[in-house]
Design an enzyme around this catalytic site. Sequence first.
Site, PDB file in Angstrom:
ATOM      1  N   ASP A  49      61.364  23.718   9.655  1.00 53.56           N
ATOM      2  CA  ASP A  49      59.987  24.037  10.020  1.00 53.56           C
ATOM      3  C   ASP A  49      59.103  22.952   9.422  1.00 53.56           C
ATOM      4  O   ASP A  49      58.995  22.838   8.194  1.00 53.56           O
ATOM      5  CB  ASP A  49      59.611  25.412   9.462  1.00 53.56           C
ATOM      6  CG  ASP A  49      58.186  25.829   9.802  1.00 53.56           C
ATOM      7  OD1 ASP A  49      57.409  24.980  10.314  1.00 53.56           O
ATOM      8  OD2 ASP A  49      57.837  26.994   9.541  1.00 53.56           O
ATOM      9  N   VAL A  50      58.468  22.139  10.264  1.00 50.66           N
ATOM     10  CA  VAL A  50      57.694  21.008   9.751  1.00 50.66           C
ATOM     11  C   VAL A  50      56.488  21.446   8.933  1.00 50.66           C
ATOM     12  O   VAL A  50      55.937  20.660   8.155  1.00 50.66           O
ATOM     13  CB  VAL A  50      57.245  20.061  10.880  1.00 50.66           C
ATOM     14  CG1 VAL A  50      58.444  19.504  11.633  1.00 50.66           C
ATOM     15  CG2 VAL A  50      56.258  20.740  11.823  1.00 50.66           C
ATOM     16  N   ASN A 104      56.256  14.962  16.821  1.00 50.87           N
ATOM     17  CA  ASN A 104      55.898  15.679  18.038  1.00 50.87           C
ATOM     18  C   ASN A 104      55.610  17.161  17.828  1.00 50.87           C
ATOM     19  O   ASN A 104      54.843  17.761  18.574  1.00 50.87           O
ATOM     20  CB  ASN A 104      57.031  15.525  19.057  1.00 50.87           C
ATOM     21  CG  ASN A 104      56.906  16.474  20.212  1.00 50.87           C
ATOM     22  OD1 ASN A 104      56.048  16.335  21.072  1.00 50.87           O
ATOM     23  ND2 ASN A 104      57.773  17.484  20.237  1.00 50.87           N
ATOM     24  N   TYR A 163      43.209  23.664  17.674  1.00 49.44           N
ATOM     25  CA  TYR A 163      43.997  22.602  18.295  1.00 49.44           C
ATOM     26  C   TYR A 163      43.192  21.303  18.358  1.00 49.44           C
ATOM     27  O   TYR A 163      43.677  20.230  17.998  1.00 49.44           O
ATOM     28  CB  TYR A 163      44.422  23.042  19.690  1.00 49.44           C
ATOM     29  CG  TYR A 163      45.439  22.126  20.333  1.00 49.44           C
ATOM     30  CD1 TYR A 163      46.787  22.225  20.007  1.00 49.44           C
ATOM     31  CD2 TYR A 163      45.060  21.170  21.274  1.00 49.44           C
ATOM     32  CE1 TYR A 163      47.735  21.393  20.591  1.00 49.44           C
ATOM     33  CE2 TYR A 163      45.993  20.334  21.867  1.00 49.44           C
ATOM     34  CZ  TYR A 163      47.323  20.452  21.523  1.00 49.44           C
ATOM     35  OH  TYR A 163      48.247  19.620  22.105  1.00 49.44           O
ATOM     36  N   LYS A 173      44.055  17.756  16.342  1.00 47.74           N
ATOM     37  CA  LYS A 173      44.406  16.554  17.095  1.00 47.74           C
ATOM     38  C   LYS A 173      43.425  15.412  16.813  1.00 47.74           C
ATOM     39  O   LYS A 173      43.816  14.233  16.814  1.00 47.74           O
ATOM     40  CB  LYS A 173      44.477  16.863  18.587  1.00 47.74           C
ATOM     41  CG  LYS A 173      45.656  17.774  18.953  1.00 47.74           C
ATOM     42  CD  LYS A 173      46.993  17.178  18.507  1.00 47.74           C
ATOM     43  CE  LYS A 173      48.175  18.013  18.949  1.00 47.74           C
ATOM     44  NZ  LYS A 173      49.479  17.417  18.558  1.00 47.74           N
TER      45      LYS A 173
END
Length: 246
Positions: free
Chosen positions: A56-57, A83, A151, A155
């Site tokens: 799990d990043v 990613n 989100y 980003k």
Amino acid sequence: MADRYAVVTGAGTGIGRAAAQALLAEGWMVAVLGRRLEPLEETIAGHGRGVAIPADVGDRAQVEAAFAQIKERFGRLDLLFNNAGRGAPAVDFDELPLEDWRGVVAANLDGTFYCAQAAYRIMKHQSPKGGRIINNGSISAHAPRPGAAAYTATKHAVTGLTKQIALDGRKHDITASQIDIGNAATPMTERMTKGVLQPDGSMMVEPRMDVAHVGRTVAHMASMPLDANIPFLTIMATKMPWLGRG
């Protein structure tokens, strides 16, 4: 390419799977990371040059353990495609639950940082030193969608992180890039086939593109020598609403 080594995160489905398979097809050794082992094994099935590592990043300890395993197995690292990420249900700004905010930040920003830092450390100290880090940005790194505060914020932050890695990495022959992807056909964008909310309040079915195009583009960016870089690249479905957003 027999001596080139890559890590792809979020490689169990979608963009990560497409990128990992494109790299494998070009002869890279590829470690695929994701939360579930079975989809990772499906990504590398039939390729003797792939290794699946569940992680799990958003969990730093798991990231460090995964990259320690990669260093031991590969001996070096030439590429990281950062990613892995997630979104949250679209809601008005004041209705965004704190747990959704923190979950998106953990995956999209913390996870990108953890993996990039772990890769940077390997690239900095290996011989010959250097490598390339490609971060998955988004169209939302430039233009937000309605109800997507977490989100969009993460980003935008990835863009700043990409620039900083590229700057700090110069003296170590480490470079960083960002690929901004619009409407690739993956499970995450399946909802677009039924219509998604537009800034004017209307609902619109949005065109998508084959995710394989994204995979091949990542492989092209990865193939460049370290004295050349594509710092920012956008790939999108031609007819999606972005240039002018409508």
